[in-house]
Design a protein around this motif. Structure first.
Motif, PDB file in Angstrom:
ATOM      1  N   LEU A  87     -16.181 -13.617 -33.474  1.00  0.00           N
ATOM      2  CA  LEU A  87     -16.403 -12.637 -34.536  1.00  0.00           C
ATOM      3  C   LEU A  87     -16.135 -11.248 -33.968  1.00  0.00           C
ATOM      4  N   THR A  88     -16.419 -10.190 -34.755  1.00  0.00           N
ATOM      5  CA  THR A  88     -15.894  -8.884 -34.343  1.00  0.00           C
ATOM      6  C   THR A  88     -16.895  -7.947 -33.669  1.00  0.00           C
ATOM      7  N   GLY A  89     -18.184  -8.095 -33.952  1.00  0.00           N
ATOM      8  CA  GLY A  89     -19.108  -7.100 -33.398  1.00  0.00           C
ATOM      9  C   GLY A  89     -20.538  -7.593 -33.308  1.00  0.00           C
ATOM     10  N   GLU A  90     -21.339  -6.777 -32.657  1.00  0.00           N
ATOM     11  CA  GLU A  90     -22.717  -7.153 -32.354  1.00  0.00           C
ATOM     12  C   GLU A  90     -23.515  -7.570 -33.602  1.00  0.00           C
ATOM     13  N   GLU A 111     -25.026 -11.289 -34.363  1.00  0.00           N
ATOM     14  CA  GLU A 111     -26.463 -11.586 -34.449  1.00  0.00           C
ATOM     15  C   GLU A 111     -26.802 -12.204 -35.809  1.00  0.00           C
ATOM     16  N   ASP A 112     -26.203 -11.657 -36.838  1.00  0.00           N
ATOM     17  CA  ASP A 112     -26.446 -12.155 -38.184  1.00  0.00           C
ATOM     18  C   ASP A 112     -25.948 -13.597 -38.336  1.00  0.00           C
ATOM     19  N   ALA A 113     -24.749 -13.848 -37.829  1.00  0.00           N
ATOM     20  CA  ALA A 113     -24.181 -15.193 -37.925  1.00  0.00           C
ATOM     21  C   ALA A 113     -25.033 -16.192 -37.152  1.00  0.00           C
ATOM     22  N   CYS A 114     -25.539 -15.786 -35.989  1.00  0.00           N
ATOM     23  CA  CYS A 114     -26.386 -16.679 -35.194  1.00  0.00           C
ATOM     24  C   CYS A 114     -27.619 -17.092 -35.987  1.00  0.00           C
ATOM     25  N   ARG A 115     -28.245 -16.115 -36.640  1.00  0.00           N
ATOM     26  CA  ARG A 115     -29.431 -16.429 -37.440  1.00  0.00           C
ATOM     27  C   ARG A 115     -29.096 -17.429 -38.538  1.00  0.00           C
ATOM     28  N   ARG A 116     -27.969 -17.188 -39.222  1.00  0.00           N
ATOM     29  CA  ARG A 116     -27.612 -18.068 -40.350  1.00  0.00           C
ATOM     30  C   ARG A 116     -27.250 -19.472 -39.867  1.00  0.00           C
ATOM     31  N   ILE A 117     -26.500 -19.552 -38.756  1.00  0.00           N
ATOM     32  CA  ILE A 117     -26.121 -20.878 -38.251  1.00  0.00           C
ATOM     33  C   ILE A 117     -27.360 -21.669 -37.843  1.00  0.00           C
ATOM     34  N   LYS A 118     -28.265 -20.974 -37.164  1.00  0.00           N
ATOM     35  CA  LYS A 118     -29.506 -21.625 -36.713  1.00  0.00           C
ATOM     36  C   LYS A 118     -30.275 -22.170 -37.921  1.00  0.00           C
ATOM     37  N   LEU A 166     -22.876 -13.484 -27.787  1.00  0.00           N
ATOM     38  CA  LEU A 166     -22.233 -12.940 -26.576  1.00  0.00           C
ATOM     39  C   LEU A 166     -21.425 -11.699 -26.917  1.00  0.00           C
ATOM     40  N   TYR A 167     -21.817 -10.573 -26.321  1.00  0.00           N
ATOM     41  CA  TYR A 167     -21.041  -9.339 -26.420  1.00  0.00           C
ATOM     42  C   TYR A 167     -21.409  -8.480 -25.226  1.00  0.00           C
ATOM     43  N   SER A 168     -20.589  -7.455 -24.953  1.00  0.00           N
ATOM     44  CA  SER A 168     -20.697  -6.793 -23.643  1.00  0.00           C
ATOM     45  C   SER A 168     -21.981  -5.993 -23.472  1.00  0.00           C
ATOM     46  N   SER A 169     -22.550  -5.473 -24.574  1.00  0.00           N
ATOM     47  CA  SER A 169     -23.734  -4.631 -24.397  1.00  0.00           C
ATOM     48  C   SER A 169     -25.009  -5.446 -24.179  1.00  0.00           C
ATOM     49  N   LEU A 170     -24.893  -6.767 -24.225  1.00  0.00           N
ATOM     50  CA  LEU A 170     -26.056  -7.591 -23.878  1.00  0.00           C
ATOM     51  C   LEU A 170     -26.339  -7.448 -22.385  1.00  0.00           C
ATOM     52  N   PRO A 171     -27.609  -7.403 -21.998  1.00  0.00           N
ATOM     53  CA  PRO A 171     -27.897  -7.384 -20.561  1.00  0.00           C
ATOM     54  C   PRO A 171     -27.382  -8.661 -19.896  1.00  0.00           C
ATOM     55  N   PRO A 172     -26.942  -8.567 -18.639  1.00  0.00           N
ATOM     56  CA  PRO A 172     -26.313  -9.696 -17.947  1.00  0.00           C
ATOM     57  C   PRO A 172     -27.145 -10.978 -18.011  1.00  0.00           C
ATOM     58  N   ASN A 182     -14.376 -10.495 -28.488  1.00  0.00           N
ATOM     59  CA  ASN A 182     -13.198 -10.740 -27.662  1.00  0.00           C
ATOM     60  C   ASN A 182     -13.509 -10.933 -26.192  1.00  0.00           C
ATOM     61  N   ILE A 183     -14.729 -10.645 -25.798  1.00  0.00           N
ATOM     62  CA  ILE A 183     -15.076 -10.734 -24.378  1.00  0.00           C
ATOM     63  C   ILE A 183     -14.823 -12.149 -23.864  1.00  0.00           C
ATOM     64  N   ALA A 184     -14.962 -13.165 -24.756  1.00  0.00           N
ATOM     65  CA  ALA A 184     -14.730 -14.546 -24.326  1.00  0.00           C
ATOM     66  C   ALA A 184     -13.247 -14.905 -24.335  1.00  0.00           C
ATOM     67  N   GLU A 185     -12.413 -13.963 -24.781  1.00  0.00           N
ATOM     68  CA  GLU A 185     -10.985 -14.249 -24.822  1.00  0.00           C
ATOM     69  C   GLU A 185     -10.355 -14.087 -23.437  1.00  0.00           C
ATOM     70  N   THR A 186     -10.799 -13.091 -22.675  1.00  0.00           N
ATOM     71  CA  THR A 186     -10.223 -12.878 -21.348  1.00  0.00           C
ATOM     72  C   THR A 186     -11.269 -12.774 -20.250  1.00  0.00           C
ATOM     73  N   SER A 187     -12.340 -11.995 -20.501  1.00  0.00           N
ATOM     74  CA  SER A 187     -13.238 -11.623 -19.405  1.00  0.00           C
ATOM     75  C   SER A 187     -14.147 -12.763 -18.959  1.00  0.00           C
ATOM     76  N   LEU A 188     -14.631 -13.539 -19.886  1.00  0.00           N
ATOM     77  CA  LEU A 188     -15.582 -14.586 -19.540  1.00  0.00           C
ATOM     78  C   LEU A 188     -15.042 -15.941 -19.952  1.00  0.00           C
ATOM     79  N   THR A 189     -15.152 -16.888 -19.053  1.00  0.00           N
ATOM     80  CA  THR A 189     -14.685 -18.233 -19.342  1.00  0.00           C
ATOM     81  C   THR A 189     -15.868 -19.177 -19.380  1.00  0.00           C
TER      82      THR A 189
END
Length: 762
Positions: free
Chosen positions: A285-288, A292-299, A321-327, A356-363
DNA sequence: GAGCACTGC
């Protein structure tokens, strides 16, 4: 020769395993024999037992079987383009092969391999040091910001971020210590990789002993081959293709366009959960907020399904998963999927909902299903209003393929695209636009100038940026006096380029000793260079705002940032203090690192660290120094409702709600223009119009100023100023020189040197 | 009166 039997692997003890290899003429037989020797050819130590085990694994990589072909091509050409998908081993193996051929350690030279990201440079260096059986930071090292893990004289293979190599080139335009430079992940087309490729193409023509390897995913290799055809226009750089080693991914499209992609995405995730075999799901998806909203609905929906039919529906966890989450929270994506509820019940499943972080940065291993709505948020630069903004846009074909590939890392997978095949084929662009076409070029242009590029307009870019973007960058740098009217780098510009800062901030920092506040400006630019320190969690916004109000200085948000940093230091970097005050400890720690790094650069140039005792005077000096960098980011109040117009560009903007000013002053300087629900300016400080006229006379030259309310206001200031000067009642506060005298400088104890020399006795 | 995709020096 008769002494060497090419069919025995191990050379006699005491013999150099590299014996017989002619630099840059190594053959695969020679290299394999050296690799299989019992003695490490690079440090003459016997190999550790694990070396042979790792070597056996390396031999299974596709690139190993093509060694001979690669070495031949490398021997015969100055520039080689390498393509290979993930899993081909190109990032770890090609640089090693280059070392066996170049033998950089025998000439005191280095083979460099660039990466777009720090973590990649670090982790690959570690991996390769292991494979070569040498210590990390010695024979094999890495260079990233804040960390130089190399040993001069010993390091001969160095992984580094692309921007780090660019910085090195700025201070050594021949990059003499490097024998071969490998640009990895070139298809990502980061700004630094693009600038490096252009620079290295030129350097390779000046330095015939330098070899260049450009490595990319398959898609745009031809473009690089053609661009790098320095042997002649009809002679593209040769291409070395490495076979990939990923599993097939079956791609599905929708039959109809989906009106609501989030709804469709959630539906698809649940469909997979219900009907598909085991394996984890990755949803883009595109943003934080959306995530978060989609996670709630899927759950919610998944729990509902499981309650209705616990026999056939397994448990499901949904991880954002997005970059501003703490590690620590990012690490959750590596948790195993939940176990089934009953011993023989349906298995659990993990869903990662990511940007997009899962597209290149994180596998993420274990992903078998990818759900791709075909959108992402991208940065776009509008040269007309000189600002960047984020826009949700369709992704490129290359990006869609990259996303799909994420399903095939561990076994054959499936990718569900939430758009029609026809749209994929006809609507999507082939490649994501390279960063150089989407960004403010001020820093890039300054860096190129420092690299010695004379004609920035007709420079041989891989993709030439829009002329208007270039003009905007040249204009800004000229107003900042970093480039003269002919576009040549000035001594000031050369100094600015050495600071890892936006040019406005570099300028402001360099002139700040003139205002006796370089200590504070240094802190402010460090704070402006890191992610926001304000934590504002969804359920604690009130408390966060109260805490923030206690740290706020109403004269301006820049002063508030200074106050926050100083409070952080006086509270001894205490994480609890940060937590209790709703501040991000990580960002503050980063600010401290940045500050220290900038301070070292200041020392190199003898720029003093000075301050002023009187707080009111100090604050005013800081606001004046801000004007010296950010005079092109000024807004003037128009009308009664707190609306503002940006100066010259006439954009209607509002103060961002996070702004800490207790009134709406007539003139403000701002750090950031952001376009969300409406155009806002953020991080704002009040300034006086006479400072604009005084410290940026070229920009505020009223004879060339567009007509309007702003011009009239400035004209009346100018008129008053002239009158005062004539009848002698001026306070003197508008004179550049006077503020040097009206505040007693308080020098830091350690720094007692050259201020007097620099400012001619001040 | 509201949040910024992702990197990098």
């Amino acid at each position: 020769m008769g002494f060497d039997n090419p069919y025995t692997n191990a050379p006699p003890i005491g013999r150099n395993p590299l014996h017989g290899i002619l630099p840059r003429k190594a053959t695969a037989e020679q290299v394999i024999r050296a690799m299989e020797s019992d003695v490490n050819p690079f440090n003459k130590q016997p190999h550790k037992p694990q070396y042979k085990r790792l070597l056996e694994r390396r031999k299974e990589l596709p690139v190993f079987g093509q060694m001979s072909e690669f070495l031949k091509m490398f021997t015969q050409n100055q520039i080689v383009v390498v393509v290979g998908e993930t899993g081909s081993g190109k990032t770890t193996q090609i640089p090693q092969l280059v070392c066996y051929s170049d033998l950089p350690h025998t000439k005191g030279q280095i083979v460099a391999c660039t990466q777009p990201r720090r973590v990649a440079a670090m982790s690959v260096a570690e991996r390769v040091a292991n494979e070569m059986d040498v210590s990390l930071g010695k024979e094999v090292g890495y260079s990233i910001r804040f960390e130089d893990m190399n040993e001069p004289g010993a390091t001969f293979l160095k992984y580094m971020t692309d921007h780090t190599l660019l910085r090195e080139a700025m201070n050594d335009p021949d990059l003499k210590q490097y024998s071969t430079i490998i640009l990895d992940e070139a298809h990502e087309r980061t700004l630094a990789t693009d600038l490096l490729m252009a620079f290295l193409k030129d350097l390779a023509q000046r330095r015939s002993d330098l070899k260049l390897v450009v490595m990319s995913a398959t898609l745009d290799a031809h473009k690089f081959q053609k661009y790098l055809s320095i042997a002649g226009p009809s002679k593209p750089a040769p291409l070395f293709k490495i076979h990939g080693r990923t599993h097939p991914v079956e791609v599905f499209y929708t039959q109809e366009p989906e009106p609501d992609y989030i709804e469709a995405a959630i539906r698809t995730v649940l469909m997979i959960h219900r009907a598909e075999g085991p394996g984890d799901i990755l949803l883009f998806l595109t943003g934080e907020e959306e995530i978060e909203d989609a996670c709630r609905r899927i759950k919610f929906e998944a729990d509902d399904l499981a309650n209705q039919d616990p026999q056939s529906i397994g448990p499901l966890v949904c991880i954002p998963l997005y970059s501003s989450l703490p590690p620590q929270q990012q690490q959750r994506i590596f948790d195993p999927a939940p176990p089934s509820r009953a011993p023989s019940g349906p298995p659990g499943r993990k869903v990662v909902v990511s940007t997009n972080i899962a597209e290149t940065s994180l596998t993420i291993d274990g992903i078998v299903y990818v759900v791709d709505p075909g959108l992402s948020q991208v940065k776009v630069y509008n040269p007309r209003i000189r600002f960047e903004s984020l826009l949700v846009s369709p992704i490129s074909k290359a990006s869609a393929q990259q996303r799909a590939g994420r399903a095939g890392r561990t076994r054959p997978g499936k990718c569900f695209r939430l758009y029609m095949q026809k749209d994929f084929e006809t609507e999507l662009e082939e490649q994501t636009h390279p960063e150089i076409l989407r960004t403010n070029l001020a820093n890039a242009v300054l860096e190129l100038a420092k690299l010695g590029v004379k004609d920035l307009i007709h420079f041989d870019y891989v993709d030439a940026p829009a002329p208007e973007s270039l003009m905007r960058a040249l204009e800004l740098l000229n107003y900042l006096a970093a480039l003269d009217d002919e576009g040549n780098l000035t001594p000031l510009g050369a100094m600015m380029a050495d600071f890892p800062l936006d040019s406005q901030m570099a300028k402001m920092l360099i002139v700040s000793p003139e205002f006796n506040c370089s200590d504070e400006i240094l802190t402010i630019v460090a704070m402006l260079s890191v992610p926001s320190v304000w934590r504002r969690l969804p359920n604690q916004q009130k408390e966060a705002d109260v805490a923030k109000a206690l740290l706020t200085i109403p004269d301006g948000d820049h002063l508030t940032l200074l106050n926050v940093y100083n409070s952080y230091i006086s509270n001894k970097h205490d994480r609890n203090w940060c937590w209790n005050n709703y501040l991000g400890a990580r960002a503050l720690q980063e600010a401290e690192n940045v500050r220290a790094q900038l301070q070292r650069t200041m020392e190199r140039y003898d720029i003093e660290l000075v301050t002023t005792q009187d707080e009111r005077k100090l604050w005013q000096s800081i606001r004046k120094a801000l004007v010296c960098g950010f005079f092109m980011q000024v807004a003037h109040k128009e009308g009664e409702k707190g609306g503002y117009l940006t100066v010259k560009d006439n954009q209607v903007v509002s103060l961002h709600p996070s702004c800490g000013l207790d009134s709406s002053p007539e003139w403000v300087i701002f750090n950031e223009f952001i376009l969300t629900t409406k155009p806002y300016i953020r991080t704002v400080t009040e300034v006086r119009p006479e400072w604009l006229l005084e410290f940026a006379p070229n920009y505020f030259d009223l004879s060339t100023f567009p007509a309007g309310e702003t011009k009239r206001a400035l004209q009346s200031v100018l008129k008053k100023r002239t009158l005062k000067a004539v009848d002698g009642t001026g306070t003197g506060s508008v004179s550049t020189r006077s503020n040097k005298h009206d505040a007693e400088p308080k020098k830091k104890p350690k720094k007692q040197r050259s201020r007097a020399q620099r400012s001619g006795g001040g």
